[in-house]
Design an enzyme around this catalytic site. Structure first.
Site, PDB file in Angstrom:
ATOM      1  N   LYS A   1       0.846  -1.201   0.000  1.00 37.16           N
ATOM      2  CA  LYS A   1       0.000   0.000   0.000  1.00 37.16           C
ATOM      3  C   LYS A   1       0.876   1.242   0.000  1.00 37.16           C
ATOM      4  O   LYS A   1       1.469   1.605   1.006  1.00 37.16           O
ATOM      5  CB  LYS A   1      -0.944   0.043   1.207  1.00 37.16           C
ATOM      6  CG  LYS A   1      -2.079   1.035   0.945  1.00 37.16           C
ATOM      7  CD  LYS A   1      -2.596   1.776   2.138  1.00 37.16           C
ATOM      8  CE  LYS A   1      -1.898   3.037   2.512  1.00 37.16           C
ATOM      9  NZ  LYS A   1      -1.901   4.157   1.548  1.00 37.16           N
TER      10      LYS A   1
ATOM     11  N   GLU B   1       9.540   1.174  10.673  1.00 40.22           N
ATOM     12  CA  GLU B   1      10.577   2.208  10.518  1.00 40.22           C
ATOM     13  C   GLU B   1       9.841   3.527  10.677  1.00 40.22           C
ATOM     14  O   GLU B   1       9.000   3.868   9.840  1.00 40.22           O
ATOM     15  CB  GLU B   1      11.215   2.143   9.123  1.00 40.22           C
ATOM     16  CG  GLU B   1      11.884   0.829   8.784  1.00 40.22           C
ATOM     17  CD  GLU B   1      13.135   0.572   9.586  1.00 40.22           C
ATOM     18  OE1 GLU B   1      13.663   1.514  10.195  1.00 40.22           O
ATOM     19  OE2 GLU B   1      13.572  -0.589   9.610  1.00 40.22           O
TER      20      GLU B   1
ATOM     21  N   CYS C   1      13.480  10.784   7.073  1.00 42.63           N
ATOM     22  CA  CYS C   1      13.434  10.341   8.470  1.00 42.63           C
ATOM     23  C   CYS C   1      14.803  10.463   9.129  1.00 42.63           C
ATOM     24  O   CYS C   1      14.899  10.553  10.342  1.00 42.63           O
ATOM     25  CB  CYS C   1      12.939   8.909   8.540  1.00 42.63           C
ATOM     26  SG  CYS C   1      13.839   7.837   7.429  1.00 42.63           S
TER      27      CYS C   1
ATOM     28  N   GLU D   1       9.960  16.169  15.400  1.00 44.21           N
ATOM     29  CA  GLU D   1      10.228  15.960  13.972  1.00 44.21           C
ATOM     30  C   GLU D   1       9.391  16.965  13.164  1.00 44.21           C
ATOM     31  O   GLU D   1       8.201  17.134  13.408  1.00 44.21           O
ATOM     32  CB  GLU D   1       9.830  14.532  13.571  1.00 44.21           C
ATOM     33  CG  GLU D   1      10.149  14.260  12.108  1.00 44.21           C
ATOM     34  CD  GLU D   1       9.837  12.823  11.690  1.00 44.21           C
ATOM     35  OE1 GLU D   1       8.740  12.342  12.001  1.00 44.21           O
ATOM     36  OE2 GLU D   1      10.705  12.211  11.037  1.00 44.21           O
TER      37      GLU D   1
HETATM   38  P1  NAP Z   1       2.162   8.355   7.671  1.00 47.91           P
HETATM   39  O1  NAP Z   1       1.119   9.363   7.691  1.00 47.91           O
HETATM   40  O2  NAP Z   1       2.376   7.518   8.868  1.00 47.91           O
HETATM   41  O3  NAP Z   1       1.842   7.413   6.394  1.00 47.91           O
HETATM   42  C1  NAP Z   1       2.640   6.323   6.044  1.00 47.91           C
HETATM   43  C2  NAP Z   1       1.778   5.301   5.343  1.00 47.91           C
HETATM   44  O4  NAP Z   1       0.784   4.840   6.249  1.00 47.91           O
HETATM   45  C3  NAP Z   1       1.020   5.847   4.139  1.00 47.91           C
HETATM   46  O5  NAP Z   1       0.918   4.851   3.149  1.00 47.91           O
HETATM   47  C4  NAP Z   1      -0.345   6.144   4.738  1.00 47.91           C
HETATM   48  O6  NAP Z   1      -1.396   6.150   3.795  1.00 47.91           O
HETATM   49  C5  NAP Z   1      -0.489   4.964   5.669  1.00 47.91           C
HETATM   50  N1  NAP Z   1      -1.494   5.143   6.715  1.00 47.91           N
HETATM   51  C6  NAP Z   1      -1.921   6.297   7.290  1.00 47.91           C
HETATM   52  N2  NAP Z   1      -2.876   6.010   8.225  1.00 47.91           N
HETATM   53  C7  NAP Z   1      -3.028   4.654   8.221  1.00 47.91           C
HETATM   54  C8  NAP Z   1      -3.850   3.749   8.954  1.00 47.91           C
HETATM   55  N3  NAP Z   1      -4.711   4.158   9.885  1.00 47.91           N
HETATM   56  N4  NAP Z   1      -3.741   2.432   8.688  1.00 47.91           N
HETATM   57  C9  NAP Z   1      -2.864   1.986   7.768  1.00 47.91           C
HETATM   58  N5  NAP Z   1      -2.079   2.791   7.030  1.00 47.91           N
HETATM   59  C10 NAP Z   1      -2.151   4.110   7.269  1.00 47.91           C
HETATM   60  O7  NAP Z   1       3.584   8.961   7.337  1.00 47.91           O
HETATM   61  P2  NAP Z   1       3.983   9.892   6.104  1.00 47.91           P
HETATM   62  O8  NAP Z   1       3.464  11.257   6.340  1.00 47.91           O
HETATM   63  O9  NAP Z   1       3.592   9.218   4.841  1.00 47.91           O
HETATM   64  O10 NAP Z   1       5.577   9.827   6.190  1.00 47.91           O
HETATM   65  C11 NAP Z   1       6.287  10.618   7.054  1.00 47.91           C
HETATM   66  C12 NAP Z   1       6.738   9.864   8.270  1.00 47.91           C
HETATM   67  O11 NAP Z   1       7.405   8.672   7.896  1.00 47.91           O
HETATM   68  C13 NAP Z   1       7.746  10.633   9.074  1.00 47.91           C
HETATM   69  O12 NAP Z   1       7.470  10.518  10.447  1.00 47.91           O
HETATM   70  C14 NAP Z   1       9.061   9.960   8.764  1.00 47.91           C
HETATM   71  O13 NAP Z   1      10.058  10.110   9.716  1.00 47.91           O
HETATM   72  C15 NAP Z   1       8.641   8.561   8.588  1.00 47.91           C
HETATM   73  N6  NAP Z   1       9.611   7.832   7.768  1.00 47.91           N
HETATM   74  C16 NAP Z   1      10.436   6.950   8.388  1.00 47.91           C
HETATM   75  C17 NAP Z   1      11.396   6.261   7.658  1.00 47.91           C
HETATM   76  C18 NAP Z   1      12.301   5.265   8.312  1.00 47.91           C
HETATM   77  O14 NAP Z   1      12.893   4.458   7.595  1.00 47.91           O
HETATM   78  N7  NAP Z   1      12.436   5.257   9.620  1.00 47.91           N
HETATM   79  C19 NAP Z   1      11.517   6.486   6.294  1.00 47.91           C
HETATM   80  C20 NAP Z   1      10.667   7.412   5.697  1.00 47.91           C
HETATM   81  C21 NAP Z   1       9.714   8.067   6.450  1.00 47.91           C
HETATM   82  P3  NAP Z   1      -1.973   7.554   3.216  1.00 47.91           P
HETATM   83  O15 NAP Z   1      -0.876   8.195   2.491  1.00 47.91           O
HETATM   84  O16 NAP Z   1      -3.068   7.093   2.346  1.00 47.91           O
HETATM   85  O17 NAP Z   1      -2.421   8.342   4.421  1.00 47.91           O
END
Ligand code: NAP
Length: 474
Positions: free
Chosen positions: A172, A247, A281, A378
């Site tokens: 997804k 992650e 991240c 963050e």
């Molecule tokens: P996010 O809002 O958590 O979304 C990540 C994924 O989860 C997206 O595909 C999102 O779908 C999905 N999602 C959201 N709500 C969900 C739910 N209730 N159930 C299942 N899936 C759900 O994060 P983001 O804004 O995309 O990314 C930014 C964050 O990712 C930052 O905190 C960053 O630090 C972290 N990150 C971490 C790493 C690492 O390797 N540690 C790497 C990259 C990013 P939708 O887009 O459809 O909402």
């Protein structure tokens, strides 16, 4: 180009919902349409993946599985430019970085094609005699949920090792960035991956995510994204005792000692936080500089920041493009407004360089206090804070006070100090005299609220296998 783009299920396009326009963040205009998956597609994708897993993929001879992964890698290399352009169009990444990402995605499949025949078990001389050995077996259907900042690369970090271990995957992608994930599914099918082994479901996490994670046939959740959503998914997974690897977020420190090559540290540090427009991240967004070189470091850092080329992500010279969305830019601006309100100093950036597109000039903030939100939380945008420090112990206490523990950089020419401080930082990934956090052959992931489990390297295979012990009586 496919338009509208659709879910990829059992080797073909699927979905019948109303298409949604995808916005190009560099222009703020619609660039294509995507048909989001609904709960019917979740059901079809998971049951199809389970059928494909049980119906042959799980039992395919490892050499054949490795051959298919190599063919997927070759397809990705063939389509590198197309993948790079789609990545830039959907989320605004500078085109040179998108090419690196597409090349890296192919590299992941090459690496895990090699890993298939190296999933070793052990033989154990058990006390009662007989013959005891272990096997590492696949789990079944893996739900891989990924973010928009490195959409293709992070998808491959999950899909590559999961398939290598013999699992089927339902991927997804984030709603901002579904195109390269869908193309990955299509190219994998063209490369000979059996239908159903990799399903791709674009669609809002808030509505299909729970159905996917809660589905009884999903045995494992591999997630990259925010700590909040990761924690929610872990709770959901607990009901079915599903395996989880996460992650998550970070607030990574960059520590500069006075004995380091301070000029080199200052010149190279801006891209450790502003690359990908700060949406990383691992972004080194908290810089700790030993007080006696603070002014020299800040001057060099600000000069290097002002020289960065921020602009059209399709321009070959661009180093950082727009943020992914208006909202993502407003989050950074709100942090800067709050810091200004507290009397902190914004030495550079924080303004919008162009009338169209979600651009923001990289912002450098000094005079912050440990309790400030801008220093602790963050931001996921082009904002960095720099603070002086006076002693190693006090600095490490402040570094480790963060609930996050993903990456850290450390600049020193004293080898003993480098080893001592690396040992004491509570982070999963440390870079000494550089900022490289990610190597496809080495484990990547976080301590504390930055995650659980590791991506990449042979370590990642533990996320996608169960260990079975077999005992044969003498
Ligand atoms: P996010 O809002 O958590 O979304 C990540 C994924 O989860 C997206 O595909 C999102 O779908 C999905 N999602 C959201 N709500 C969900 C739910 N209730 N159930 C299942 N899936 C759900 O994060 P983001 O804004 O995309 O990314 C930014 C964050 O990712 C930052 O905190 C960053 O630090 C972290 N990150 C971490 C790493 C690492 O390797 N540690 C790497 C990259 C990013 P939708 O887009 O459809 O909402």
């Amino acid at each position: 180009m496919n338009s509208p783009w659709r879910p990829w299920i059992d080797g073909k396009e699927a979905g019948s919902s109303t298409p949604r326009a995808l916005i190009n963040p560099a222009t703020e205009s619609p660039c294509t349409d995507v048909v989001p998956a609904g709960t019917a597609e979740v059901e079809a994708a998971v049951t199809g993946a389970h059928r494909a897993f049980r119906g042959g993929w799980r039992d395919l001879a490892p050499g054949k599985r490795a051959g298919i992964l190599r063919a997927v890698a070759a397809k990705l290399r063939e389509h590198e430019e197309e993948l790079a352009k789609l990545e830039t169009m959907q989320m605004g990444k500078a085109i040179a970085d998108s090419r690196d990402e597409a090349g890296g995605a192919a590299g992941v499949f090459e690496y895990y094609a090699g890993a298939v025949t190296r999933l070793y078990g052990a033989t154990i001389p058990v006390s009662r005699g007989g013959f005891d050995y272990t096997l590492r077996q696949p789990m079944g259907v893996v739900a891989a949920i990924v973010p928009w900042n490195f959409p293709l690369l992070i998808a491959c970090w999950k899909v590559g090792p999961a398939l290598a271990a013999g699992n089927a995957v339902v991927l997804k992608p984030a709603s901002f960035s579904p195109l390269t994930a869908i193309l990955l599914g299509q190219l994998a099918s063209e490369a000979g991956l059996p239908d159903g082994v990799l399903q791709v479901l674009p669609g809002p996490g808030g509505s299909i995510g729970d159905a996917l994670v809660g589905h009884p046939l999903v045995r494992k959740i591999a997630f990259t994204g925010s700590t909040e959503v990761g924690s929610h998914l872990m709770e959901l997974a607990a009901k079915g005792i599903k395996r989880v690897s996460l992650e998550l977020g970070g607030k990574s420190p960059n520590i500069v000692f006075a004995d380091a090559d301070v000029d080199q540290a200052a010149a190279s540090s801006p891209m450790s936080v502003f690359a990908n427009t700060g949406q990383d991240c691992c972004a080194r967004s908290r810089i700790f500089v030993e007080r006696k070189v603070f002014d020299r470091f800040v001057a060099g850092f600000v000069a290097a920041t002002k020289a960065l080329r921020i602009g059209d992500p399709l321009d070959e010279a661009t180093q950082a493009g727009p943020l992914v969305s208006a909202n993502q830019r407003e989050i950074s601006e709100a942090f800067l407004k709050e810091a200004r309100g507290l009397g902190r100093t914004v030495l550079a950036g924080g303004d919008r360089p162009r009338p169209k597109g979600f651009y923001l000039n990289p912002a450098v903030v000094t005079g912050v206090e440990p309790a400030d939100r801008i220093w602790r939380e963050e931001i996921f945008g082009p904002v960095v804070c720099i603070r002086p420090f006076d002693g190693e112990d006090a600095m490490l206490e402040e570094v480790n006070a963060s609930p996050y523990g993903l990456s850290a950089s450390l600049w020193t020419n004293d080898l003993k100090r480098a080893i001592r401080v690396s040992n004491r930082i509570e982070s999963g990934v440390i870079s000494v005299n550089c900022h490289n956090s990610v190597h496809l052959d080495a484990p990547f992931g976080g301590f504390k609220t930055s995650g659980l489990g590791r991506d990449l390297g042979m370590e990642a295979l533990a996320n996608y296998t169960e260990v079975k012990n077999v005992y044969v009586a003498p």
